[in-house]
Scaffold this motif. Structure first.
Motif, mmCIF file in Angstrom:
data_model
loop_
_atom_site.group_PDB
_atom_site.id
_atom_site.type_symbol
_atom_site.label_atom_id
_atom_site.label_comp_id
_atom_site.label_asym_id
_atom_site.label_seq_id
_atom_site.Cartn_x
_atom_site.Cartn_y
_atom_site.Cartn_z
ATOM 1 N N GLY A 1 39.889 54.667 31.701
ATOM 2 C CA GLY A 1 39.627 56.074 31.424
ATOM 3 C C GLY A 1 38.684 56.309 30.255
ATOM 4 O O GLY A 1 38.750 57.345 29.605
ATOM 5 N N LYS A 2 37.801 55.355 29.998
ATOM 6 C CA LYS A 2 36.829 55.513 28.919
ATOM 7 C C LYS A 2 35.452 55.914 29.433
ATOM 8 O O LYS A 2 34.623 56.420 28.682
ATOM 9 C CB LYS A 2 36.712 54.210 28.114
ATOM 10 N N THR A 3 35.175 55.686 30.719
ATOM 11 C CA THR A 3 33.909 56.087 31.328
ATOM 12 C C THR A 3 34.186 56.802 32.645
ATOM 13 O O THR A 3 35.190 56.536 33.312
ATOM 14 C CB THR A 3 33.006 54.866 31.598
ATOM 15 N N GLY A 4 33.263 57.688 33.014
ATOM 16 C CA GLY A 4 33.519 58.539 34.169
ATOM 17 C C GLY A 4 32.694 58.270 35.405
ATOM 18 O O GLY A 4 33.020 58.770 36.485
ATOM 19 N N MET A 5 31.618 57.483 35.281
ATOM 20 C CA MET A 5 30.788 57.127 36.432
ATOM 21 C C MET A 5 30.472 55.647 36.368
ATOM 22 O O MET A 5 30.326 55.074 35.286
ATOM 23 C CB MET A 5 29.482 57.938 36.461
ATOM 24 N N PHE A 6 30.329 55.027 37.545
ATOM 25 C CA PHE A 6 30.070 53.593 37.610
ATOM 26 C C PHE A 6 29.339 53.315 38.920
ATOM 27 O O PHE A 6 29.812 53.681 39.993
ATOM 28 C CB PHE A 6 31.396 52.830 37.563
ATOM 29 N N VAL A 7 28.184 52.690 38.833
ATOM 30 C CA VAL A 7 27.418 52.309 40.015
ATOM 31 C C VAL A 7 27.783 50.867 40.361
ATOM 32 O O VAL A 7 27.490 49.944 39.599
ATOM 33 C CB VAL A 7 25.902 52.417 39.749
ATOM 34 N N VAL A 8 28.409 50.676 41.518
ATOM 35 C CA VAL A 8 28.937 49.343 41.808
ATOM 36 C C VAL A 8 29.211 49.201 43.301
ATOM 37 O O VAL A 8 29.233 50.190 44.048
ATOM 38 C CB VAL A 8 30.227 49.105 40.975
ATOM 39 N N GLY A 9 29.438 47.956 43.750
ATOM 40 C CA GLY A 9 29.717 47.681 45.150
ATOM 41 C C GLY A 9 31.167 47.929 45.521
ATOM 42 O O GLY A 9 32.001 48.256 44.662
ATOM 43 N N PRO A 10 31.513 47.727 46.795
ATOM 44 C CA PRO A 10 32.848 48.063 47.285
ATOM 45 C C PRO A 10 33.935 47.072 46.888
ATOM 46 O O PRO A 10 35.122 47.351 47.073
ATOM 47 C CB PRO A 10 32.665 48.070 48.803
ATOM 48 N N TYR A 11 33.550 45.931 46.324
ATOM 49 C CA TYR A 11 34.526 44.883 46.033
ATOM 50 C C TYR A 11 35.539 45.276 44.972
ATOM 51 O O TYR A 11 36.590 44.653 44.843
ATOM 52 C CB TYR A 11 33.814 43.599 45.609
ATOM 53 N N LEU A 12 35.261 46.332 44.199
ATOM 54 C CA LEU A 12 36.195 46.764 43.154
ATOM 55 C C LEU A 12 37.189 47.830 43.624
ATOM 56 O O LEU A 12 38.084 48.217 42.876
ATOM 57 C CB LEU A 12 35.425 47.290 41.937
ATOM 58 N N LEU A 13 37.054 48.299 44.848
ATOM 59 C CA LEU A 13 37.958 49.345 45.333
ATOM 60 C C LEU A 13 39.426 48.917 45.263
ATOM 61 O O LEU A 13 40.264 49.674 44.746
ATOM 62 C CB LEU A 13 37.590 49.755 46.760
#
Length: 442
Positions: A276-288
């Motif tokens: 909960g320290k950042t609100g947006m993240f550009v990343v692939g689906p592997y972290l879902l």
């Protein structure tokens, strides 16, 4: 991000492989045995979910074809061990490895050309995926079996609390990042949130890897192909300069990128989002799966990247099947490659909540929602189909990524540097890399 460590021209290894047969191209004169067991190496942790998923896929192949496959999972020193086997003139038959490995493996003579006429499902592979398997000579040396693309993860609860809509363009993106930084979206009364999570470390080229999603959306590029197999540096083009300056301003002017980003690779950056320290993240689906568990599926959403000055092109990555030189069962190699990219193989590879081999299907006949009901995976698949782009298949992409990462990192870390001057110096370094690899445009 999965990145390789295979570097250098590999002339010794190449010569060893190429002399493995009495004459002709590597592997062309190996005595053939269509019943020979196939030896498969996969670059993953032994005993981990990747190996288990590979064994599951192999079992499906064996059942469908009657052919036998022995699987070896290797992660540490994978490339070194592969070169040792090359020196022994005894390569495995099949290797599952990153798509970015094609240039290095081809330049070292480790892989054989693939005849797409023998891969019945090759016509169903997404065009950008199939193109990722072509070498500088436009011949096919790899077949993608799994893809991934970048999307934008947003703290949905923060967005709704602040009355914002998902960003449609870069202006919206910057505005949301600013609101997430200054608007106390978590309601704790403290100034302890930031808009964007960004791994901008120089380690393994992270800064360049992440920034590519913005560079390409602006119409910029790291290097540009000029004719077949020839490239020139492109970081001083107006489009590239615009992308760098805009991204740099997020950190230097708006202060919306998380503190310490220039020292962070993926693991600590992931933690800023789930904590909960950042609100947006550009990343692939592997972290879902991870974020669903640690943050909560209801707390965040997956949306396509907002449109940049040119479009919304994002980074594509994934795994490829490589058919290794010198195999005594080339027919079996072809059959395995065909099975992996077939509808049945792709669906089998996608099964499982976490231990799956295929993230996004490369076969356009496969509807990911038939295997995974979660609509977020469908969003990722649609992004891959419409907006994803692979890094070019040059002999060695690693130094290009690392050198550009060093500059992007420095520009965000030191806001007093001159953007154009630094990018001009970067282009000079890139020219040297292209010259060294013999692919610089004259």
């Amino acid at each position: 991000m999965r990145k390789s460590k295979l570097i250098g021209a590999g002339l010794l290894v190449s010569s060893l492989v190429l002399t493995g047969c009495s004459s002709g191209p590597a592997g062309s004169n190996a005595k053939q045995d269509p019943d020979a067991t196939l030896e498969l190496w996969t670059r993953t942790t032994p005993g981990g979910p990747g190996e288990k998923a590979t064994l599951k896929l192999v079992a499906g192949f064996e059942k469908a074809t009657g052919k036998k496959v022995e699987v070896t999972a290797i992660f540490d020193d994978f490339e070194t061990k592969l070169q040792q086997r090359a020196a022994q003139k005894n390569l495995p038959d099949i290797v599952l490895n990153d798509v970015t490995q094609l240039g290095a493996m081809h330049s070292q003579g480790l892989v054989r050309e693939i005849d797409l006429k023998k891969i019945k499902s090759s016509g169903d592979i997404a065009p950008q995926g199939l193109a990722s398997g072509k070498g500088p000579d436009a011949k096919q040396y790899g077949i993608p079996y799994s893809a991934q693309a970048s999307a934008l993860l947003i703290r949905k609860d923060w967005r709704e609390k602040l009355g914002l809509k998902a960003p449609a363009d870069w202006d919206d993106f910057a505005a949301m990042a600013k609101k997430f930084t200054t608007g106390d979206p978590d309601g704790n009364g403290k100034s302890d949130t930031h808009g964007l999570a960004a791994p901008l470390s120089t380690k393994r080229g992270y800064a360049s890897w992440y920034f590519s999603n913005f560079l390409w959306a602006a119409g910029g590029d790291f290097i540009t192909e000029v004719g077949r197999g020839s490239y020139r540096p492109a970081m001083t083009t107006p489009q590239s300069v615009e992308a760098v300056q805009w991204f740099r301003d997020l950190g230097c002017k708006d202060k919306t990128i998380q503190p310490g980003a220039v020292t962070m690779d993926s693991p600590p950056t992931n933690e800023t989002f789930e904590a909960g320290k950042t609100g947006m993240f550009v990343v692939g689906p592997y972290l879902l799966p991870r974020f669903d568990e640690t943050l909560g599926k209801d707390k965040y959403e997956v949306v396509p990247m907002p449109k940049g000055p040119m479009d919304s092109t994002v980074l594509a990555e994934g795994g490829s099947v490589y058919l290794m030189a010198g195999s005594e069962n080339e027919a079996g190699q072809d059959d395995f490659a065909d099975f992996v990219v077939s509808v049945d193989g792709q669906k089998l590879g996608m099964e499982g909540e976490t231990g799956y081999l295929v993230q996004l299907p490369v076969n356009r006949k496969v509807d990911i929602s038939e295997v995974r009901s979660d609509p977020r995976w469908k969003t990722y698949a649609e992004i891959y189909e419409s907006s994803a782009r692979y890094a070019p298949s040059i002999p060695n992409w690693t130094p290009v990524r690392q050198t550009t990462a060093d500059t992007i990192n420095a520009l965000v870390a030191d806001c007093g540097l001159d953007t154009k001057a630094e990018l001009k110096e970067l282009d000079g370094k890139l020219k040297g890399i292209l010259d060294e690899q013999g692919i610089a445009a004259s």
